[in-house]
Design a protein around this motif. Structure first.
Motif, PDB file in Angstrom:
ATOM      1  N   LYS A 218       0.859  -1.193   0.000  1.00  0.00           N
ATOM      2  CA  LYS A 218       0.000   0.000   0.000  1.00  0.00           C
ATOM      3  C   LYS A 218       0.885   1.229   0.000  1.00  0.00           C
ATOM      4  O   LYS A 218       1.916   1.266   0.676  1.00  0.00           O
ATOM      5  CB  LYS A 218      -0.899  -0.011   1.247  1.00  0.00           C
ATOM      6  N   ALA A 223      -2.926   7.098   4.551  1.00  0.00           N
ATOM      7  CA  ALA A 223      -3.534   5.786   4.791  1.00  0.00           C
ATOM      8  C   ALA A 223      -2.492   4.687   4.964  1.00  0.00           C
ATOM      9  O   ALA A 223      -2.846   3.536   5.183  1.00  0.00           O
ATOM     10  CB  ALA A 223      -4.485   5.429   3.658  1.00  0.00           C
ATOM     11  N   GLU A 260      -4.516  -2.129  -1.449  1.00  0.00           N
ATOM     12  CA  GLU A 260      -3.532  -2.959  -0.746  1.00  0.00           C
ATOM     13  C   GLU A 260      -2.927  -4.030  -1.645  1.00  0.00           C
ATOM     14  O   GLU A 260      -2.205  -4.911  -1.172  1.00  0.00           O
ATOM     15  CB  GLU A 260      -4.158  -3.580   0.507  1.00  0.00           C
TER      16      GLU A 260
END
Length: 425
Positions: A218, A223, A260
């Motif tokens: 990721k 995030a 991801e």
């Protein structure tokens, strides 16, 4: 007496069918904003074709996702596909909304039942406490809806904590081990967590759900940015499932979590991925990983490795060496762990020679019938593309090149997401 014995055997057979080993894929309902019913149908048909029984619907809020799931159920009911909720408790939830969402489709033939009872799972949720979950089940029971609760309480990863899981949360009926990647270490994942939590819930009425995942990377501002050591994960994690853990349910993580990098579904061009995820997702197809899944899903369900009738090599590799400097994005945590190599998983009907070549590097290995893995390191030359061949008795059966070059310079965004391809006869 004969009638009694017939009924007894019929009940035993029904119980076995009800709790037969199942495979689900974790589906991010957040990515369904632009979905029509036809998108659900396409995804479900693709999943069914490799033996997946249904989707675990990761739902993050009482928003558009609830409306899109209406279409999901419409498609699933036509196809005989199963669904259950996996509430994403990393977001804020009102218990009443969760109750209503479960109740919405509680009578649908596509709602998955475990022991004839609706299965509900989560991502996280332990911070809500036992009273929340006990009350959640009671609120549903007051509507005549019983559930089997098998959450993924993600702080429960250490095997030594398994003994306290059920005593801390007596309302749970099973458990979903979310962790399908090494924990920030340069080593393969073991089954220690699986076996400990499987044993912890073995006396309960619900399933032990084991996650199986192909990758983890990721790189999104705000995030997180990380990569876990995943080079051969898609093969050995399945091996752990079929040989060692043998869970009640395998949950593939994921069908469509593009951010991801562990998606095995096709990249839907209508899904809005923000501004950064497309920089490492677009063009990096993972469809061929489904061929590997199909092989192991059959093995998991039948208890025996399936006979391979077609020679195939599924291969994957990153487009940049790990030491390359990129102009944007963040160098992910654990960037030193992945190997700079092309990885190949041979699925063969008989013994053959696999050739992997890239630039000045060539590797060959002999693979027998079944599944064998090999690799070839990235070369030092710039702008190289891998070559993969299957040969038998000195004759090339089939060969191909990858569809993406490996470059030593010119990187514009840090990307540890692999391209996945295949070659078959």
């Amino acid at each position: 007496m004969q009638k009694f014995m017939f009924l007894f055997l019929a009940c035993v057979a029904l119980a076995r069918v009800t709790n037969a080993q199942r495979v689900f894929a974790h589906f991010m309902a957040q990515n369904s904003y632009s979905y029509a019913e036809s998108d659900w149908t396409n995804d479900m048909t693709t999943a069914q074709n490799i033996g997946i029984d249904g989707f675990a619907l990761n739902i993050a809020a009482n928003d558009y996702e609830v409306d899109r799931i209406v279409d999901a159920y419409a498609a699933a009911e036509i196809l005989g596909f199963k669904l259950f909720y996996s509430f994403d408790m990393s977001y804020t939830w009102q218990q009443s909304d969760m109750v209503n969402i479960v109740a919405n489709h509680s009578s649908s033939p596509s709602t998955f039942l475990w022991n004839n009872t609706i299965l509900v799972s989560t991502y996280s949720g332990e911070s809500y406490g036992e009273d929340f979950w006990a009350s959640f089940k009671s609120a549903l029971q007051s509507q005549g809806i019983d559930i089997i609760l098998a959450p993924a309480f993600t702080t429960y990863r250490d095997p030594s904590d398994a003994a306290s899981l059920v005593s801390t949360f007596p309302s749970i009926d099973g458990f979903f081990n979310w962790w399908s990647w090494p924990a920030d270490v340069d080593a393969n994942l073991t089954t220690a967590t699986d076996l400990a939590y499987q044993a912890a819930v073995s006396s309960l009425s619900g399933p032990y759900i084991m996650s199986v995942s192909p990758w983890q990377f990721k790189n999104l501002d705000g995030a997180g940015d990380w990569v876990e050591y995943s080079d051969t994960l898609w093969n050995y994690r399945w091996q752990q499932a079929v040989n060692d853990v043998k869970p009640d349910i395998v949950e593939i993580v994921t069908w469509n979590d593009y951010g991801e990098s562990h998606y095995i579904g096709d990249i839907n061009p209508n899904v809005y991925l923000g501004t950064q995820a497309p920089l490492y997702v677009n063009g990096f197809v993972h469809a061929a990983w489904r061929d590997v899944a199909q092989y192991y899903i059959s093995w998991f369900k039948t208890g025996s490795a399936p006979t391979i009738t077609k020679d195939e090599v599924v291969f994957w590799y990153r487009a940049w060496p790990k030491a390359v400097t990129c102009s944007t994005g963040s160098l992910p945590r654990n960037a030193a762990y992945p190997e700079d190599a092309v990885f190949a998983l041979a699925m063969l009907k008989d013994t053959a020679t696999i050739t992997l070549a890239m630039g000045s590097n060539t590797a060959t290995f002999t693979a027998g019938a079944g599944v064998t893995m090999g690799s070839v390191p990235f070369p030092s030359e710039d702008s190289q593309i891998p070559y993969i061949a299957i040969s038998r008795d000195g004759t090339t059966i089939v060969d191909t090149h990858g569809s993406m070059y490996v470059n030593q310079s010119g990187c514009t965004y840090y990307n540890f997401n692999p391209f996945v391809g295949s070659v078959s006869e």
